[in-house]
Design an enzyme around this catalytic site. Structure first.
Site, mmCIF file in Angstrom:
data_model
loop_
_atom_site.group_PDB
_atom_site.id
_atom_site.type_symbol
_atom_site.label_atom_id
_atom_site.label_comp_id
_atom_site.label_asym_id
_atom_site.label_seq_id
_atom_site.Cartn_x
_atom_site.Cartn_y
_atom_site.Cartn_z
ATOM 1 N N ASP A 196 9.442 2.989 1.929
ATOM 2 C CA ASP A 196 8.226 3.722 2.280
ATOM 3 C C ASP A 196 7.978 3.516 3.772
ATOM 4 O OD1 ASP A 196 5.733 4.718 2.799
ATOM 5 O OD2 ASP A 196 4.773 3.892 1.011
ATOM 6 N N PHE A 212 0.863 -1.186 0.000
ATOM 7 C CA PHE A 212 0.000 0.000 0.000
ATOM 8 C C PHE A 212 0.891 1.225 0.000
ATOM 9 C CE2 PHE A 212 -2.279 3.617 1.574
ATOM 10 C CZ PHE A 212 -3.457 3.549 0.857
ATOM 11 N N LYS A 269 2.463 10.817 7.361
ATOM 12 C CA LYS A 269 1.657 10.527 8.549
ATOM 13 C C LYS A 269 2.169 11.230 9.819
ATOM 14 C CE LYS A 269 -1.024 6.739 6.862
ATOM 15 N NZ LYS A 269 -0.634 5.830 5.797
HETATM 16 C C1 LIG Z 1 -0.862 5.908 4.334
HETATM 17 C C2 LIG Z 1 0.240 5.434 3.488
HETATM 18 C C3 LIG Z 1 0.556 6.064 2.270
HETATM 19 C C4 LIG Z 1 -0.299 7.175 1.675
HETATM 20 O O1 LIG Z 1 -0.375 8.273 2.516
HETATM 21 P P1 LIG Z 1 -1.535 9.368 2.266
HETATM 22 O O2 LIG Z 1 -1.153 10.494 3.196
HETATM 23 O O3 LIG Z 1 -2.833 8.719 2.653
HETATM 24 O O4 LIG Z 1 -1.499 9.751 0.845
HETATM 25 C C5 LIG Z 1 1.654 5.605 1.572
HETATM 26 N N1 LIG Z 1 2.403 4.595 2.032
HETATM 27 C C6 LIG Z 1 2.132 3.962 3.187
HETATM 28 C C7 LIG Z 1 3.017 2.853 3.642
HETATM 29 C C8 LIG Z 1 1.036 4.352 3.954
HETATM 30 O O5 LIG Z 1 0.739 3.697 5.076
#
Ligand SMILES: *Cc1c(COP(=O)(O)O)cnc(C)c1O
Length: 389
Positions: A216, A131, A245
């Site tokens: 990520d 994700f 986040k």
């Molecule tokens: C939440 C998330 C994203 C996307 O972040 P948004 O602020 O919702 O665009 C990307 N990568 C990971 C691993 C995430 O948990």
């Protein structure tokens, strides 16, 4: 009354009105323990006093300049974040998806300009069940049908390999591969922790083959797993960190791409940008977040509380729970289908004053604010065991 909201979410039926620390209160005055913490955006709890003070202070100065001009707030944030990551440069954006998009553009530009990949051929290797966000390019390499259906045509240039299989990853790399992009722990997939040694092997393979390792850490980073980054669990330093986040402290959206000069230095003025990226309010809050992480206290807290949570959760295996995966204060709990779905369990937990979120049908994620107390964690697990019984 019919809602005027598009139905792209199916939230639990609670309308939160106020919040403090690990607790929220709904419009009827009912209190709930927040065991999701905004998918880790609220690592420091709701309205942490230091973060609110930093935001208030900045609100009284300047909130937006655009990057057409400089701001007094931006450079101190970039300097502190680069130091926290042990890297040279920071490219500030807003949302996680924007950080991922920036990482992909960076990988391609680096691939052509530094590595010498022939025009139009750059590839990025990704993991199944990832994700990384919701933009059209990012859903192009999702393996979740809901994330993709009817959103094609997709962006080419991605190769998917199984998560946790370093040999498959090595086999997928060729001369046109610019980068490997993975979550060091897959959050949305249900807190999937790769086999021990996987991240170290990804680091070795990418270094040997002249490919960027892009981590990520948008959900796994900034304290959640008991270290600053999930990569730290294996002593691994990727070429590129993607952060988001918790970087905004639950106050404003703040994301960033962090890397050394020889990588992030490929961007020239005009080649990438964002109206709001690195705005003074975001920079002020982001700087305070970095300062809070510099002492290591939050990471230590996540480690200790996580061990405690694990001790409480593990005995539930075989009693309505089929598996628990945990890293720091982050747990994926698989619910026995005989008990019900993850969603049903979350609805029962909500009735008992606990907010959590299901993922992929049978999994519940516990990711409370790192400021939560041991007694509150105990209470949360007690509610779960009552619901399961
Ligand atoms: C939440 C998330 C994203 C996307 O972040 P948004 O602020 O919702 O665009 C990307 N990568 C990971 C691993 C995430 O948990």
């Amino acid at each position: 009354m019919t809602s005027h909201l598009a139905r792209n979410y199916a939230p639990l039926p609670v309308d939160i009105d106020t919040a403090e620390g690990a607790w929220v209160t709904d419009v009827t005055g009912k209190r709930y323990l927040d065991m999701l913490a905004g998918y880790s955006a609220l690592n420091f709890g709701h309205r942490h006093p230091g973060l609110i003070a930093a935001a208030r202070e900045q609100l009284g100065r300047v909130t937006l300049t655009s990057r057409a001009f400089g701001s007094a707030a931006l450079e101190p944030f970039a300097e502190a974040l680069a130091a926290l990551c042990g890297k040279d440069l920071v490219l500030p954006m807003n949302t996680g998806a924007e950080a991922v998009e920036t990482g992909i553009k960076l990988a391609r530009a680096w691939g052509y300009r530094v590595k010498g990949i022939p025009a139009g051929r750059a590839k990025v290797v990704v993991a199944a069940n990832n994700f990384h966000g919701r933009t059209t390019t990012i859903v192009s390499f999702s393996s979740d049908p809901d994330a993709r259906e009817d959103f094609d045509p997709f962006t080419p240039g991605f190769v998917t390999v199984p998560f946790g299989d370093a040999d498959a990853l090595a086999a997928a790399i060729d001369d046109d591969t610019a980068a490997v992009l993975i979550e060091p722990i897959q959050g949305e997939a249900g807190v999937i922790i790769p086999p021990e040694g996987y991240l170290a092997r990804v680091r070795e393979i990418t270094a040997e083959r002249g490919v960027l390792f892009i981590a990520d850490e948008i959900q796994s980073g900034l304290g959640r797993v008991g270290e600053t980054f999930a990569c730290d669990r294996e002593g691994v330093v990727p070429d590129v960190y993607l952060l988001g986040k918790a970087l905004g402290g639950g106050v404003v959206p703040v994301s960033a791409v962090v890397a050394d000069e020889e990588v992030l230095g490929v961007f020239e003025p005009g080649q990438h940008g964002s109206t709001f990226g690195g705005n003074p309010l975001a920079a002020a809050v982001g700087l305070e977040v970095v300062r809070m992480l510099e002492t290591g206290e939050w990471q230590e807290r996540a480690r200790l509380l996580g061990e405690h949570l694990g001790e409480k959760l593990d005995p539930l295996i075989g009693h309505g729970v089929t598996a628990v995966r945990r890293a720091g204060l982050w747990a994926g709990i698989d619910i026995d289908p005989a008990i019900g779905t993850g969603r049903e369990v979350c609805e029962h937990l909500m009735a008992r004053g606990l907010l959590a979120k299901d993922t992929h049908g049978q999994t519940i994620r516990f990711a409370p604010p790192l400021s939560i107390r041991t007694t509150e964690l105990d209470w949360a697990v007690e509610q779960l065991s009552i619901v399961l019984a």
